[in-house]
Design a protein around this motif. Sequence first.
Motif, PDB file in Angstrom:
ATOM      1  N   LYS A 296       0.829  -1.204   0.000  1.00 19.97           N
ATOM      2  CA  LYS A 296       0.000   0.000   0.000  1.00 19.97           C
ATOM      3  C   LYS A 296       0.866   1.257   0.000  1.00 19.97           C
ATOM      4  O   LYS A 296       0.446   2.309  -0.480  1.00 19.97           O
ATOM      5  CB  LYS A 296      -0.903   0.009   1.234  1.00 19.97           C
ATOM      6  CG  LYS A 296      -1.846  -1.185   1.330  1.00 19.97           C
ATOM      7  CD  LYS A 296      -2.551  -1.205   2.669  1.00 19.97           C
ATOM      8  CE  LYS A 296      -3.415  -2.465   2.818  1.00 19.97           C
ATOM      9  NZ  LYS A 296      -4.037  -2.554   4.167  1.00 19.97           N
ATOM     10  N   VAL A 297       2.049   1.150   0.577  1.00 15.76           N
ATOM     11  CA  VAL A 297       2.966   2.290   0.696  1.00 15.76           C
ATOM     12  C   VAL A 297       4.350   1.857   0.218  1.00 15.76           C
ATOM     13  O   VAL A 297       4.861   0.814   0.636  1.00 15.76           O
ATOM     14  CB  VAL A 297       3.053   2.773   2.156  1.00 15.76           C
ATOM     15  CG1 VAL A 297       4.122   3.854   2.298  1.00 15.76           C
ATOM     16  CG2 VAL A 297       1.703   3.275   2.644  1.00 15.76           C
ATOM     17  N   VAL A 298       4.955   2.659  -0.659  1.00 10.50           N
ATOM     18  CA  VAL A 298       6.312   2.399  -1.137  1.00 10.50           C
ATOM     19  C   VAL A 298       7.149   3.654  -0.902  1.00 10.50           C
ATOM     20  O   VAL A 298       6.816   4.725  -1.400  1.00 10.50           O
ATOM     21  CB  VAL A 298       6.340   2.030  -2.638  1.00 10.50           C
ATOM     22  CG1 VAL A 298       7.775   1.723  -3.077  1.00 10.50           C
ATOM     23  CG2 VAL A 298       5.430   0.848  -2.923  1.00 10.50           C
ATOM     24  N   ILE A 299       8.226   3.505  -0.127  1.00 18.14           N
ATOM     25  CA  ILE A 299       9.090   4.642   0.205  1.00 18.14           C
ATOM     26  C   ILE A 299      10.523   4.330  -0.220  1.00 18.14           C
ATOM     27  O   ILE A 299      11.102   3.323   0.198  1.00 18.14           O
ATOM     28  CB  ILE A 299       9.051   4.948   1.711  1.00 18.14           C
ATOM     29  CG1 ILE A 299       7.626   5.329   2.128  1.00 18.14           C
ATOM     30  CG2 ILE A 299      10.029   6.065   2.059  1.00 18.14           C
ATOM     31  CD1 ILE A 299       7.446   5.492   3.618  1.00 18.14           C
ATOM     32  N   LEU A 300      11.090   5.192  -1.044  1.00 14.44           N
ATOM     33  CA  LEU A 300      12.492   5.076  -1.451  1.00 14.44           C
ATOM     34  C   LEU A 300      13.267   6.177  -0.740  1.00 14.44           C
ATOM     35  O   LEU A 300      13.196   7.346  -1.118  1.00 14.44           O
ATOM     36  CB  LEU A 300      12.630   5.214  -2.965  1.00 14.44           C
ATOM     37  CG  LEU A 300      11.759   4.266  -3.817  1.00 14.44           C
ATOM     38  CD1 LEU A 300      11.993   4.512  -5.292  1.00 14.44           C
ATOM     39  CD2 LEU A 300      12.037   2.815  -3.454  1.00 14.44           C
ATOM     40  N   ALA A 301      13.976   5.822   0.325  1.00 16.34           N
ATOM     41  CA  ALA A 301      14.731   6.795   1.123  1.00 16.34           C
ATOM     42  C   ALA A 301      16.209   6.618   0.801  1.00 16.34           C
ATOM     43  O   ALA A 301      16.837   5.660   1.261  1.00 16.34           O
ATOM     44  CB  ALA A 301      14.460   6.569   2.608  1.00 16.34           C
ATOM     45  N   HIS A 302      16.756   7.532   0.021  1.00 16.83           N
ATOM     46  CA  HIS A 302      18.134   7.328  -0.438  1.00 16.83           C
ATOM     47  C   HIS A 302      18.835   8.657  -0.684  1.00 16.83           C
ATOM     48  O   HIS A 302      18.215   9.668  -1.013  1.00 16.83           O
ATOM     49  CB  HIS A 302      18.141   6.495  -1.730  1.00 16.83           C
ATOM     50  CG  HIS A 302      17.370   7.120  -2.856  1.00 16.83           C
ATOM     51  ND1 HIS A 302      17.972   7.634  -3.979  1.00 16.83           N
ATOM     52  CD2 HIS A 302      16.032   7.311  -3.029  1.00 16.83           C
ATOM     53  CE1 HIS A 302      17.036   8.111  -4.797  1.00 16.83           C
ATOM     54  NE2 HIS A 302      15.854   7.922  -4.244  1.00 16.83           N
ATOM     55  N   ASP A 303      20.160   8.617  -0.520  1.00 19.99           N
ATOM     56  CA  ASP A 303      21.013   9.774  -0.792  1.00 19.99           C
ATOM     57  C   ASP A 303      21.999   9.459  -1.912  1.00 19.99           C
ATOM     58  O   ASP A 303      22.969  10.175  -2.129  1.00 19.99           O
ATOM     59  CB  ASP A 303      21.776  10.169   0.479  1.00 19.99           C
ATOM     60  CG  ASP A 303      20.854  10.320   1.678  1.00 19.99           C
ATOM     61  OD1 ASP A 303      19.879  11.083   1.557  1.00 19.99           O
ATOM     62  OD2 ASP A 303      21.088   9.654   2.705  1.00 19.99           O
ATOM     63  N   LYS A 304      21.776   8.351  -2.584  1.00 17.97           N
ATOM     64  CA  LYS A 304      22.581   7.957  -3.748  1.00 17.97           C
ATOM     65  C   LYS A 304      21.674   7.136  -4.666  1.00 17.97           C
ATOM     66  O   LYS A 304      20.533   6.817  -4.299  1.00 17.97           O
ATOM     67  CB  LYS A 304      23.796   7.134  -3.320  1.00 17.97           C
ATOM     68  CG  LYS A 304      23.438   5.766  -2.755  1.00 17.97           C
ATOM     69  CD  LYS A 304      24.669   4.888  -2.604  1.00 17.97           C
ATOM     70  CE  LYS A 304      24.269   3.468  -2.225  1.00 17.97           C
ATOM     71  NZ  LYS A 304      25.410   2.555  -2.179  1.00 17.97           N
ATOM     72  N   ALA A 305      22.175   6.794  -5.845  1.00 15.89           N
ATOM     73  CA  ALA A 305      21.372   6.022  -6.796  1.00 15.89           C
ATOM     74  C   ALA A 305      21.041   4.652  -6.222  1.00 15.89           C
ATOM     75  O   ALA A 305      21.840   4.036  -5.520  1.00 15.89           O
ATOM     76  CB  ALA A 305      22.120   5.873  -8.111  1.00 15.89           C
ATOM     77  N   ILE A 306      19.842   4.183  -6.535  1.00 19.25           N
ATOM     78  CA  ILE A 306      19.364   2.884  -6.049  1.00 19.25           C
ATOM     79  C   ILE A 306      19.455   1.859  -7.169  1.00 19.25           C
ATOM     80  O   ILE A 306      19.126   2.149  -8.323  1.00 19.25           O
ATOM     81  CB  ILE A 306      17.902   3.001  -5.561  1.00 19.25           C
ATOM     82  CG1 ILE A 306      17.841   3.806  -4.261  1.00 19.25           C
ATOM     83  CG2 ILE A 306      17.288   1.635  -5.351  1.00 19.25           C
ATOM     84  CD1 ILE A 306      16.425   4.037  -3.769  1.00 19.25           C
ATOM     85  N   ASN A 307      19.893   0.654  -6.826  1.00 24.14           N
ATOM     86  CA  ASN A 307      19.899  -0.451  -7.792  1.00 24.14           C
ATOM     87  C   ASN A 307      18.509  -1.062  -7.915  1.00 24.14           C
ATOM     88  O   ASN A 307      17.761  -1.129  -6.941  1.00 24.14           O
ATOM     89  CB  ASN A 307      20.874  -1.547  -7.344  1.00 24.14           C
ATOM     90  CG  ASN A 307      22.311  -1.090  -7.404  1.00 24.14           C
ATOM     91  OD1 ASN A 307      22.656  -0.232  -8.206  1.00 24.14           O
ATOM     92  ND2 ASN A 307      23.149  -1.650  -6.552  1.00 24.14           N
ATOM     93  N   GLY A 308      18.195  -1.535  -9.091  1.00 23.10           N
ATOM     94  CA  GLY A 308      16.940  -2.266  -9.285  1.00 23.10           C
ATOM     95  C   GLY A 308      15.708  -1.386  -9.377  1.00 23.10           C
ATOM     96  O   GLY A 308      14.614  -1.801  -8.970  1.00 23.10           O
ATOM     97  N   MET A 309      15.853  -0.190  -9.914  1.00 23.40           N
ATOM     98  CA  MET A 309      14.707   0.732  -9.998  1.00 23.40           C
ATOM     99  C   MET A 309      13.641   0.251 -10.970  1.00 23.40           C
ATOM    100  O   MET A 309      12.474   0.638 -10.855  1.00 23.40           O
ATOM    101  CB  MET A 309      15.189   2.119 -10.419  1.00 23.40           C
ATOM    102  CG  MET A 309      15.792   2.934  -9.283  1.00 23.40           C
ATOM    103  SD  MET A 309      14.589   3.367  -8.012  1.00 23.40           S
ATOM    104  CE  MET A 309      13.508   4.459  -8.924  1.00 23.40           C
TER     105      MET A 309
ATOM    106  N   ILE B  39       4.232   7.559   5.850  1.00 21.94           N
ATOM    107  CA  ILE B  39       3.360   6.384   5.755  1.00 21.94           C
ATOM    108  C   ILE B  39       1.887   6.778   5.876  1.00 21.94           C
ATOM    109  O   ILE B  39       1.045   6.368   5.068  1.00 21.94           O
ATOM    110  CB  ILE B  39       3.729   5.356   6.838  1.00 21.94           C
ATOM    111  CG1 ILE B  39       5.163   4.847   6.605  1.00 21.94           C
ATOM    112  CG2 ILE B  39       2.760   4.180   6.825  1.00 21.94           C
ATOM    113  CD1 ILE B  39       5.710   3.988   7.730  1.00 21.94           C
ATOM    114  N   GLU B  40       1.581   7.603   6.884  1.00 17.99           N
ATOM    115  CA  GLU B  40       0.185   7.981   7.139  1.00 17.99           C
ATOM    116  C   GLU B  40      -0.417   8.790   6.001  1.00 17.99           C
ATOM    117  O   GLU B  40      -1.577   8.601   5.625  1.00 17.99           O
ATOM    118  CB  GLU B  40       0.098   8.800   8.438  1.00 17.99           C
ATOM    119  CG  GLU B  40       0.048   7.968   9.695  1.00 17.99           C
ATOM    120  CD  GLU B  40      -0.225   8.822  10.920  1.00 17.99           C
ATOM    121  OE1 GLU B  40      -1.149   8.478  11.682  1.00 17.99           O
ATOM    122  OE2 GLU B  40       0.467   9.833  11.107  1.00 17.99           O
TER     123      GLU B  40
END
Length: 792
Positions: free
Chosen positions: A217-230, A254-255
């Motif tokens: 229901k909720v997807v959060i990408l918390a990052h300070d660099k590039a993420i693998n598997g986007m 989340i809320e």
Amino acid sequence: MELKELFHKKIAFFETDLNSKDEVIDFLTSTLEKEKFIKDAKAFKDAVYKREGEGSTGIGDGIAIPHVLNPTVNQSAIAFCKLKNKIDWQSLDGQPADLIFMIMTNGKDGNEHLDALANLSGYLIKAEVQEGLRKAKSVDKVKELLSQPKEKREVKGDGGYDVVGITACPTGIAHTYLAAEKLQEYANQLGMSAKIETQGRRGVEDKLTAKDIENAKVVILAHDKAINGMSRFNGKKVIDTTTKDAIYNGKDLIEKFDSNPKLKTIENAKDEEDGGSGELTLSQFKKVKDNLLAGVSRMLPFVVAGGIVLGLGFLLDYIYTAANGMIAVASLDDFEKYGLGNVITGYTEKNEAVHLTYKAFTGMAGSIDYAGQTYYSSGSFGTIWQVAHFFSGVGKIGMELMIPILAAYVCYSIVGPQGLMVGAVAGLMANGDGMVYGAIGSWSGAWTRFLPKDLSGLSSGFIGALVGAYLGGLVVFGWTKAMKKFGKGLQGVRDIVFIPVLSLICMAVIMLAINIPLGYVMYGLQQGITFMAEKNLMAIVCIIVALMMCVDMGGPINKIAYTLGTLSVGYALVKDSSSPAYEMQTMIMTAALCGGMVPPLGIAVSTVIFPRQWTQKAKDAAKTNWLMGACFISEGAIPFMIEDPKRIPVSAIVGGAITGAVVGIFKITITAPHGGIFVSPLTNSLLFSGDAIQKAMGVVFFFVAVLVGAVVMGVILGFWRLADIRNGKLVLSGTNGVKEGLEVKLAKLNAKNNQSGVAKINSKIQKYNEFEKALLIKQEAHKKNIESKVKK
């Protein structure tokens, strides 16, 4: 090792009265040295500040976790300090800190450092643990708080989580795991299940599956660099934010997921391992250095393997022709001198037929027999003996792929997999070699009829390949954006057919246009090298190339010089075999190869000739530079250059320039682009006539060039450091081992009751102590002088 075992009474402090970050670091460092947890206070403190310079270790909530992984650590431990008053630590939440945990490990256990950080971060996010630590009066209480059983997370089946996410920070340590723990905690507080993937120093953990993402229901990408598997998130709504935001505002994320301003739908994302991350953007075009290095690094295996195998073919032909007494024909005069025009055509007079047959002779593989003697064209060297021809042919294939692979992976780095084909085509078209500029009516002359004249041979080379790769990236970017709204059913056809076909056609038109002006640029470069060769000035070119190899030890300037060298091995700088620069161009590769060996070897030489001007740690580290330098690994000098950024590059440049001069003066050529001293048998010295003497003297002068440059660098560096140490300008970060060596000798003499020897060593130790005292006075005077200049 359990977390609690890293805490010790001797390095745990409560209600300590310190008023700044620097005071805390100084206090803990001196205590750790006193209690024998570390060997070298200065090296340890430098490592602490280096880590702080990469980003504050203040994680918020009044907590800071400075951490050091360094060989100076004797015993892995965590120093704890509960401050009387909070101090500024540039924390993520902007709040001052009063709970300081200094983690120290020596790297012998690769996972120990990461485990300590991750486990400690997991405990410190809990409010009850923070409160308990602030009330703690003993190290036993601290251990108790940090050893309580953690709540077991509920493990759902595949796709059974309400909240999913990924956390990643640049260092891949504290904030990665802290953000994951906080998101997990926030989700639990809201009665939701969560699975958070971490992409940290330990690699990918708790990896999200396609069903996890689809059902969340909720997807959060918390990052300070590039993420693998986007690409897993294509078509999914996500909040794209930072680790700091997840740590402090995760509950709101989340809320209020559906109303968050950072909510967006991921489209056309590329996986990091496939050349990009996130959506296709223009930002990747700005990373010129990264894109170039990506292409060079992918090109290197083709160059190195192809060049060495090609060189092996030449070496085998040298052995074969020498063993069989064959004669090389290097010019039209030689061709006429030996009467070879007669044996081929029946013509002996100097006329057009002789010229034509000579041209055919230079292009043939193998040899001919005439009047009891076997002759071969020097231009066909490597193809005379069938075994040598096999290896030369294989090596040539590798070298031919060099420029197309370079362009392919530069484009790949910019726009991902769609750029591979476009970049490779751009490289092939730029390299020419008869593919598009051949005679009208042939397959290879497809473009010639569009041009005002036959431009056969006027290829744009690596310059055109790089420009073409960038323009190809723009083409792919443009068509991808133009077809962005294709439905899911057409996306496969779009990516496999539409974009590749349209991009290929556009690339052909673009390369047809740019190959002409850039071809003349490449032609100018070829003419410049030819001019230098004709005027016997190739030594200047070699000096410049070798010097460039020593400027940044593997950086972009180094790579430009090396790329020129590799192109010369493939005879891609000067393609006219009748030019005097054709064979001489490989001197550029020799200069690059020898110049690149100078920095690591020069440092090693300096530590041997001037042992008192280096710390024992540096001398031990420099031992590996002998092998790294011999193997042509310039990067062995980088750790030393970081500590001494002025003296090492300057002395290396001088040594490299002298090495280049030796290469140029003795006209040393080589047909291998890598391998260091181990490919020296492939060298020749064009200063001499005759295959045997060329080969022998080439090897001799190759070693002379490297040795002279390394010694010159080592001597300059040693004397420079000696002068600055005596003037107080340079302070060694640790012991140079001289006093310790004398003390070892003293102990042995005492054991043998050798009184005269003891007296001599005691005298030397006394003199050295006086020398150190004098140095301290000079260092203090220099420091005050600098401070006074700063105030003015």
